[in-house]
Design a protein around this motif. Structure first.
Motif, PDB file in Angstrom:
ATOM      1  N   ASP A   1       0.665  -1.631  -0.372  1.00 10.66           N
ATOM      2  CA  ASP A   1       0.028  -0.115  -0.185  1.00 10.66           C
ATOM      3  C   ASP A   1       0.635   1.339  -0.212  1.00 10.66           C
ATOM      4  OD1 ASP A   1      -2.093   2.025   0.518  1.00 10.66           O
ATOM      5  OD2 ASP A   1      -2.638   1.492   3.005  1.00 10.66           O
ATOM      6  N   THR A   2       1.039   1.940  -0.677  1.00 10.51           N
ATOM      7  CA  THR A   2       1.523   3.026  -0.948  1.00 10.51           C
ATOM      8  C   THR A   2       1.607   4.049   0.208  1.00 10.51           C
ATOM      9  OG1 THR A   2       1.936   2.967  -3.355  1.00 10.51           O
ATOM     10  CG2 THR A   2       2.448   5.352  -2.586  1.00 10.51           C
ATOM     11  N   ARG A   3       0.096   3.814   0.492  1.00 10.95           N
ATOM     12  CA  ARG A   3      -0.397   5.189   1.861  1.00 10.95           C
ATOM     13  C   ARG A   3      -0.332   4.407   3.063  1.00 10.95           C
ATOM     14  NH1 ARG A   3      -7.051   5.849  -0.552  1.00 10.95           N
ATOM     15  NH2 ARG A   3      -5.759   6.762  -3.149  1.00 10.95           N
ATOM     16  N   GLU A   4       0.890   3.112   3.726  1.00  9.81           N
ATOM     17  CA  GLU A   4       0.803   2.799   4.747  1.00  9.81           C
ATOM     18  C   GLU A   4      -0.455   2.554   5.434  1.00  9.81           C
ATOM     19  OE1 GLU A   4       4.437   4.571   5.680  1.00  9.81           O
ATOM     20  OE2 GLU A   4       6.077   3.749   4.304  1.00  9.81           O
ATOM     21  N   LEU A   5      -1.616   2.192   4.511  1.00  9.49           N
ATOM     22  CA  LEU A   5      -3.248   2.097   5.727  1.00  9.49           C
ATOM     23  C   LEU A   5      -3.584   1.279   5.224  1.00  9.49           C
ATOM     24  CD1 LEU A   5      -4.537   5.886   4.716  1.00  9.49           C
ATOM     25  CD2 LEU A   5      -3.084   5.097   6.889  1.00  9.49           C
TER      26      LEU A   5
ATOM     27  N   HIS B   1      -3.812  -1.432   7.191  1.00 12.81           N
ATOM     28  CA  HIS B   1      -3.287  -2.397   8.232  1.00 12.81           C
ATOM     29  C   HIS B   1      -4.836  -2.088   9.098  1.00 12.81           C
ATOM     30  CE1 HIS B   1      -1.541   0.828   8.815  1.00 12.81           C
ATOM     31  NE2 HIS B   1      -1.226   1.263  10.012  1.00 12.81           N
ATOM     32  N   THR B   2      -5.302  -1.527   8.320  1.00 11.58           N
ATOM     33  CA  THR B   2      -6.168  -0.311   9.643  1.00 11.58           C
ATOM     34  C   THR B   2      -7.347  -1.100   9.207  1.00 11.58           C
ATOM     35  OG1 THR B   2      -6.906   1.497   7.713  1.00 11.58           O
ATOM     36  CG2 THR B   2      -5.213   2.052   9.637  1.00 11.58           C
ATOM     37  N   LYS B   3      -8.173  -0.935   9.605  1.00  9.16           N
ATOM     38  CA  LYS B   3     -10.086  -1.782   9.155  1.00  9.16           C
ATOM     39  C   LYS B   3     -11.072  -0.210   8.281  1.00  9.16           C
ATOM     40  CE  LYS B   3     -14.038  -2.978  10.440  1.00  9.16           C
ATOM     41  NZ  LYS B   3     -14.778  -2.743   9.988  1.00  9.16           N
ATOM     42  N   LYS B   4     -10.456   0.800   8.509  1.00  8.86           N
ATOM     43  CA  LYS B   4     -10.877   2.199   7.094  1.00  8.86           C
ATOM     44  C   LYS B   4     -10.564   0.869   5.821  1.00  8.86           C
ATOM     45  CE  LYS B   4     -11.490   6.448   6.776  1.00  8.86           C
ATOM     46  NZ  LYS B   4     -11.566   6.507   5.803  1.00  8.86           N
ATOM     47  N   ARG B   5      -8.964   1.154   5.808  1.00  2.51           N
ATOM     48  CA  ARG B   5      -8.694   1.146   5.059  1.00  2.51           C
ATOM     49  C   ARG B   5      -9.685  -0.330   3.877  1.00  2.51           C
ATOM     50  NH1 ARG B   5      -6.757   3.072  -0.498  1.00  2.51           N
ATOM     51  NH2 ARG B   5      -4.147   2.590  -0.488  1.00  2.51           N
ATOM     52  N   SER B   6      -8.651  -1.552   4.690  1.00  2.19           N
ATOM     53  CA  SER B   6      -9.259  -2.507   4.368  1.00  2.19           C
ATOM     54  C   SER B   6     -10.509  -2.384   3.579  1.00  2.19           C
ATOM     55  CB  SER B   6      -9.030  -3.789   5.360  1.00  2.19           C
ATOM     56  OG  SER B   6     -10.050  -3.443   6.048  1.00  2.19           O
ATOM     57  N   ASP B   7     -11.887  -1.986   4.433  1.00  5.63           N
ATOM     58  CA  ASP B   7     -12.852  -1.218   4.202  1.00  5.63           C
ATOM     59  C   ASP B   7     -13.692  -1.245   2.998  1.00  5.63           C
ATOM     60  OD1 ASP B   7     -14.077  -3.157   6.162  1.00  5.63           O
ATOM     61  OD2 ASP B   7     -14.390  -1.481   7.471  1.00  5.63           O
ATOM     62  N   ASP B   8     -12.431   0.182   2.714  1.00  7.75           N
ATOM     63  CA  ASP B   8     -12.613   1.012   1.474  1.00  7.75           C
ATOM     64  C   ASP B   8     -11.984   0.250   0.069  1.00  7.75           C
ATOM     65  OD1 ASP B   8     -13.222   3.830  -0.095  1.00  7.75           O
ATOM     66  OD2 ASP B   8     -11.037   3.437   0.228  1.00  7.75           O
ATOM     67  N   VAL B   9     -10.936  -0.374   0.285  1.00  4.99           N
ATOM     68  CA  VAL B   9     -10.708  -1.830  -0.900  1.00  4.99           C
ATOM     69  C   VAL B   9     -12.007  -2.315  -0.783  1.00  4.99           C
ATOM     70  CG1 VAL B   9      -8.648  -3.246  -1.383  1.00  4.99           C
ATOM     71  CG2 VAL B   9      -8.213  -1.651  -0.509  1.00  4.99           C
ATOM     72  N   TYR B  10     -12.174  -3.408  -0.475  1.00  4.13           N
ATOM     73  CA  TYR B  10     -13.585  -4.193  -0.354  1.00  4.13           C
ATOM     74  C   TYR B  10     -14.705  -3.392  -0.791  1.00  4.13           C
ATOM     75  CZ  TYR B  10     -17.393  -7.775  -0.082  1.00  4.13           C
ATOM     76  OH  TYR B  10     -18.460  -8.370   0.260  1.00  4.13           O
ATOM     77  N   ASP B  11     -14.874  -2.275  -0.535  1.00  4.75           N
ATOM     78  CA  ASP B  11     -16.030  -1.767  -0.957  1.00  4.75           C
ATOM     79  C   ASP B  11     -15.491  -1.253  -2.416  1.00  4.75           C
ATOM     80  OD1 ASP B  11     -17.469  -1.540   1.317  1.00  4.75           O
ATOM     81  OD2 ASP B  11     -16.844   0.095   2.355  1.00  4.75           O
ATOM     82  N   HIS B  12     -14.866  -0.985  -2.855  1.00  6.55           N
ATOM     83  CA  HIS B  12     -14.324  -0.018  -4.285  1.00  6.55           C
ATOM     84  C   HIS B  12     -14.002  -1.701  -4.985  1.00  6.55           C
ATOM     85  CE1 HIS B  12     -12.896   2.970  -2.554  1.00  6.55           C
ATOM     86  NE2 HIS B  12     -13.220   3.618  -4.670  1.00  6.55           N
ATOM     87  N   LEU B  13     -13.350  -2.735  -4.900  1.00  7.31           N
ATOM     88  CA  LEU B  13     -14.025  -3.928  -5.664  1.00  7.31           C
ATOM     89  C   LEU B  13     -15.550  -4.110  -5.435  1.00  7.31           C
ATOM     90  CD1 LEU B  13     -10.654  -5.866  -4.259  1.00  7.31           C
ATOM     91  CD2 LEU B  13     -10.833  -4.820  -6.254  1.00  7.31           C
ATOM     92  N   LYS B  14     -16.346  -4.463  -4.676  1.00 10.31           N
ATOM     93  CA  LYS B  14     -17.593  -4.900  -4.765  1.00 10.31           C
ATOM     94  C   LYS B  14     -18.399  -4.270  -5.741  1.00 10.31           C
ATOM     95  CE  LYS B  14     -21.620  -7.226  -3.007  1.00 10.31           C
ATOM     96  NZ  LYS B  14     -21.480  -8.730  -2.937  1.00 10.31           N
TER      97      LYS B  14
END
Length: 412
Positions: free
Chosen positions: A158-162, A164-177
């Motif tokens: 992760d270029t943003r180095e985030l 590991h946080t729940k907010k960032r991982s949830d954001d990835v899932y939401d974009h993929l979904k």
């Protein structure tokens, strides 16, 4: 990172679509800075149509004239360019600031496990989302099951180095979904341990036939296939025009990442650029003048060093990437090789362009892998895509190779 003032990078966006925007970088100098900046600009999909470089070895002033898409995220681009600029403390000679002198900590590697119902263009759509979120794909393993499902394993940083946080991982899932809609079955992201990460670095076997065909020739073949290579560039060196610098003049075919290809080659040779200018010659050629010196501050006067640098530049500008379509019995495998800098970085968005080209050709993908190989004295990132021959429209080998090459090398 240290202190980098906000005006180290200034971006003046063009008021008219046909006019270039101007990026000005004014910061302390370091060998390879131009390469790092060009890599970032290339990642954001911008074409450099002109450049002026000036440096005294301690401080540099670089102006890029760029054209790109209306959707360019200029604020994020500025942040990434500033992140590549050295700290002002080094220019002031404050050696006690040891954080700048230490090698950067390797980024954490995460495993994205994505299970989906298969459909055309799926792999490209996933890759597009990851690129938009600034997630770098280091390795991928994609396989299709007999019941029409796909298991994608992406080893990402992760270029943003985030991440590991729940907010960032949830954001990835939401974009993929959102991008994939109802085809997503499951999606998991987990941090990889050092021992697991090192185990995952070993790619699958690369046969001697492939190695010889793609990497065996390190000289320019005047009769090489023009659909997957450029014509040999003109490169001249002059030591008479300047007392302290060697002038390198390059006339070559314009292509996506041209400036990056030149800069990464000079960076690997530990060459410093004191002054440089790039200008377009018509629509298909460009001219680059560079006043350079070695790391010791001297000209390049040794004929063997001149020949070595000239030969490498000719090779990198005629074949920046290696593209081949290999028959494996009844199957067809597309292989693309991306040269890796000594720093461990490489040309961005290669996998994105490969999957986009295959999506445009309506060629389904059965499996895909990304791995790094050491071949001779160089490292390569190799993309291996096994094409599904089942229900794809008939496309010739030459058309597949040419379309992939054009997508990788052309802005259109």
């Amino acid at each position: 990172m240290g202190i980098v003032y906000d005006d180290a990078v200034i971006i003046r966006q063009s008021e008219k679509e046909e006019e270039p925007s101007v990026i000005t970088v004014n910061c302390p100098d370091k060998t390879g800075l131009g390469c790092d900046l060009c890599r970032i600009i290339l990642f954001f999909g911008l074409t450099v149509v002109r450049i002026d470089v000036s440096t005294d070895g301690k401080w540099c002033y670089i102006v890029f004239w760029v054209v790109g898409k209306p959707s360019t995220r200029w604020g994020l681009l500025k942040n990434r360019l500033m992140g590549a600029c050295p700290s002002f403390l080094l220019a002031c000679g404050l050696s006690y600031y040891r954080a700048e002198l230490q090698p950067p900590k390797p980024p954490d590697v995460f495993l994205l496990k994505l299970c989906c119902h298969d459909r055309r263009g799926l792999l490209h759509d996933v890759t597009e989302v990851l690129c938009e979120l600034e997630l770098t794909i280091n390795k991928v393993k994609v396989s299709t099951t007999p019941d029409g499902k796909v298991m994608d394993l992406f080893f990402i940083t992760d270029t943003r180095e985030l991440l590991h946080t729940k907010k960032r991982s949830d954001d990835v899932y939401d974009h993929l979904k959102y991008a994939l809609r109802d085809v997503v079955i499951s999606c998991e992201i987990e941090l990889m341990g050092p021992e697991t990460t090192s185990c995952c670095q070993g790619p699958s076997f690369l046969s001697d036939t492939i190695t010889e065909d793609m990497f065996g020739r390190e000289t320019i073949d005047e009769h090489q296939d023009s659909s997957i290579a450029f014509k040999c560039p003109s490169i001249t060196m002059d030591n008479l025009l300047s007392r302290s610098h060697t002038l390198v003049q390059i006339v070559c075919q314009e292509h996506k990442g041209l400036l990056y290809d030149v800069m990464r080659t000079l960076k690997d040779y530990n060459i410093q650029i004191s002054y440089g200018r790039l200008t377009m010659k018509g629509k298909t050629e460009c001219e680059l003048d560079l006043f350079i010196m070695q790391a010791d501050g001297k000209k390049i006067v040794d004929p063997s060093k001149q020949n070595s640098l000239s030969s490498r530049l000719r090779m990198e500008l005629s074949r920046p990437l290696r593209v081949a379509l290999i028959s494996r019995g009844p199957d067809t495998e597309l292989i693309v090789a991306n040269p890796i800098e000594l720093s461990g970085m490489g040309r961005p968005l290669v996998f994105y362009d490969i999957t986009l080209a295959l999506k445009m050709l309506n060629r389904p993908i059965f499996s895909a892998e990304i791995g790094r190989y050491e071949i001779g004295d160089r490292k390569w990132e190799v993309y291996r895509v096994l094409l599904d021959e089942g229900d794809g429209s008939p496309v010739s080998k030459k058309e597949i190779e040419g379309t992939v090459w054009k997508m990788l090398m052309s802005w259109k």
